[in-house]
Design a protein around this motif. Sequence first.
Motif, PDB file in Angstrom:
ATOM      1  N   VAL A 150       0.861  -1.177   0.000  1.00  0.00           N
ATOM      2  CA  VAL A 150       0.000   0.000   0.000  1.00  0.00           C
ATOM      3  C   VAL A 150       0.895   1.223   0.000  1.00  0.00           C
ATOM      4  N   GLY A 199      -1.292   0.522  -3.499  1.00  0.00           N
ATOM      5  CA  GLY A 199      -1.390  -0.622  -4.376  1.00  0.00           C
ATOM      6  C   GLY A 199      -2.786  -1.217  -4.315  1.00  0.00           C
ATOM      7  N   THR A 200      -2.941  -2.335  -4.997  1.00  0.00           N
ATOM      8  CA  THR A 200      -4.254  -2.954  -5.146  1.00  0.00           C
ATOM      9  C   THR A 200      -4.303  -4.300  -4.438  1.00  0.00           C
ATOM     10  N   ASN A 209      -6.615  -7.657  -4.349  1.00  0.00           N
ATOM     11  CA  ASN A 209      -7.699  -8.391  -4.982  1.00  0.00           C
ATOM     12  C   ASN A 209      -8.561  -9.033  -3.900  1.00  0.00           C
ATOM     13  N   PHE A 224      -9.143   5.198  -1.027  1.00  0.00           N
ATOM     14  CA  PHE A 224      -9.305   3.876  -1.631  1.00  0.00           C
ATOM     15  C   PHE A 224     -10.359   3.941  -2.730  1.00  0.00           C
ATOM     16  N   ASP A 225     -10.212   3.044  -3.707  1.00  0.00           N
ATOM     17  CA  ASP A 225     -11.184   2.875  -4.781  1.00  0.00           C
ATOM     18  C   ASP A 225     -11.523   1.397  -4.868  1.00  0.00           C
ATOM     19  N   THR A 233     -16.634   1.908  -9.908  1.00  0.00           N
ATOM     20  CA  THR A 233     -15.627   2.245  -8.902  1.00  0.00           C
ATOM     21  C   THR A 233     -16.227   3.125  -7.816  1.00  0.00           C
ATOM     22  N   ASP A 261     -11.892  -5.708  -6.250  1.00  0.00           N
ATOM     23  CA  ASP A 261     -10.595  -5.298  -5.705  1.00  0.00           C
ATOM     24  C   ASP A 261     -10.728  -3.946  -5.010  1.00  0.00           C
ATOM     25  N   THR A 307      -8.149  -0.547  -4.348  1.00  0.00           N
ATOM     26  CA  THR A 307      -6.872   0.122  -4.609  1.00  0.00           C
ATOM     27  C   THR A 307      -6.687   1.258  -3.611  1.00  0.00           C
ATOM     28  N   ASN A 318      -4.478   4.569  -2.492  1.00  0.00           N
ATOM     29  CA  ASN A 318      -3.580   5.606  -2.999  1.00  0.00           C
ATOM     30  C   ASN A 318      -3.271   6.592  -1.887  1.00  0.00           C
TER      31      ASN A 318
END
Length: 704
Positions: free
Chosen positions: A440, A442-443, A445, A489-490, A532, A561, A563, A565
């Motif tokens: 992090v 990062g993504t 899953n 986060f997304d 998203t 997932d 993600t 940022n």
Amino acid sequence: MRRTIKISVLLVAVLLPAISFAQISSNPNKFLGNITTRGSVDAGGGVPNFYTLWNQITCENESKWASVEGTRGSFNWNGADNAFTYAKNHNFTYKFHALVWGAQYPGWLPDLSPKERFAAITNWFDHAKAKFNTLPMIDVVNEAVGNHQDGNPMIKESLGGGGKTGYDWLIKAFDMAYQRWPDAILIYNDYNSIRYDLNNYITLVQTLRDAGAPIDAYGNQSHELSNISVGELKSALAQQQNALQMPMFVTELDIDIANDEQQKSQYQKVLPVMWEAPYCAGVTLWGYIHGSTWVGNSGLYKNGVERPAMTWIKEYMQTDAAKNAVGPLPGTKKEASVYIRPAALKVVRGDVLPIKVHARLATKTIQKVELYVNDELVQTMTEAPYVVNYNVPSSITSGWKTTKAVVTATDGTTYERYGRFSVVSGSTKRAPYNESVPEVPGTINADEYDKGVSGITYSNATRNTSTITKDGQWMDYTVDVTEDGIYTFDATVAAANSNGRFHIAEYGLDSLSYLTEFVEVPNTGGTSVWETMHGKVVTELKAGRHVFTLLVEKGGFYIKDITFNRFAAGDGSCLVKAFTEEYGIGDHITISARASSKTSTVSEVRFYADNLLIGTDTESPYDCVFVPKEKGTYAITAVAVDAEGREKTSNPRQLKVTSDTPTDIRTVVSDDETDTPTYNIMGVPVDDSYRGIVIKNGKKYIKK
């Protein structure tokens, strides 16, 4: 000789002098208290003043949330403040009753969403802290066993649900209270805890203790004792104490008997058993004026005259047995806070279980902290943090294992706290899904949750993003945060309705942290329509190894997932144009925004409806088209991102969708009522099967 105090507690509440002995009880080890009468402290009517009888006070109603904040944002502390000031002026202790309760909450609370209710509860805690910076005792949670109150499901939902432990919402409440009042004795309080719901009560309190919640004592309301035998009472109290091994308060004792002699006889059976128990820290009688509480015949004064039970209580309190009874919290002071917090309540053989002992003394210095598992010394620690990475033996049997922390002060006094964890069947140790740990930023899953055993690293989950989520589902993800900071986060989700909800938490060794708000998953247009969702991590993440837990409170959606940022705030402005009308389902609504940056350029503007991404524009004027799929009020926001990746988020604008059908006529498609032309709208072919076509004045129209 070293003096041992076999209690889990506690940290001093440096706020009151020692208990005054002008009242009925002169025992310095525990109090005999009572409650306010119809909002007043002194009852009047010829009854002796409160301070001449009792040396502890609880507000019957005046400190309850509904009484204080009946109107949202307006706090009336007058009644509570009067009682607390009275106690201080007469040198005795008081208890705040009650912070969290599934009854007598404000009438406006049910109208809010779970996220809004959590914010309201947090605000309630904050205002109580601002008003009463220090408190000796607090009923943190009241009557949460089962459905003791109709509002319990709502309050549970508002505080994060059951989660991994089944009692996350209660753990969170105690964490929140301890963060604000670390010096207060934090109590769980309930009724039918001695009879009828004894086992459920023990399970609840034991789980809070075992999970490391900062609970210092358990409270028996004791309303149900009007016909209990001495043998049954002793047996129930012993069962509680053997299981919980922490201080006990009798919080709301009343004997609801109309006949004077029978009431006196029952008090003679009940009160000495409870008062003389060495783990009893105090007794609060729930009202002393006949007819002034919700229990009709419980009063000790009737028509201004002392009932025989009251006469006997005065006499009993002058006996050596009453005056010399020992208690766990002399002076109702919290000297030591000791809590054992394991990283998890369940573990498999051969795995490593991190355990932290939270130890804090008020007036003394800690010399050492010892941790035992099943009476075997595991580690002696002389410096904080007191953390043990316990290697669970491969040969250990399944079942509950007892932990004990012993904190030794430099004067030789010791304080103990007990806990438990469970060893479950299975041989798969906890490990990240892949050989490399996700980072992090990062993504992650969704189907790549940690390897392990059900109930330890996941529950009710499958490694398939095409499987719909379920209520109460959760999954753990081991991650490495590479840099301190605030993150967004997304999440990629799909849903055919708007009933889903999740949040991300971390079961840390210090507290149960909710990393995100409670995320409401909107209707994306179908279970195969992936969209998203955007949100913000509400607490700063520290660099290092973490275990994030995805908790599904309400299932029925799909998640692919998430993600993460790193967030950096922009220095410009972002504003969504206000909406001046109401719309229908299927309308194509233009969303417009103004965005700028003081030191850079705007690279893009993202548009969100209830945090669901609905469009992105890279050129000014910034806009997108939103097509609502359900009726309701949508929160529309825009996020401007500058060339350096910094973000500026607009305030939300409310967009109301009140009609089942589109609302405005858009395009003339034919002059002939019988024609069935094919034409495009927003690039999509439309024919007469489209429900928006209407005939008006001999012409065909399509509604937007």
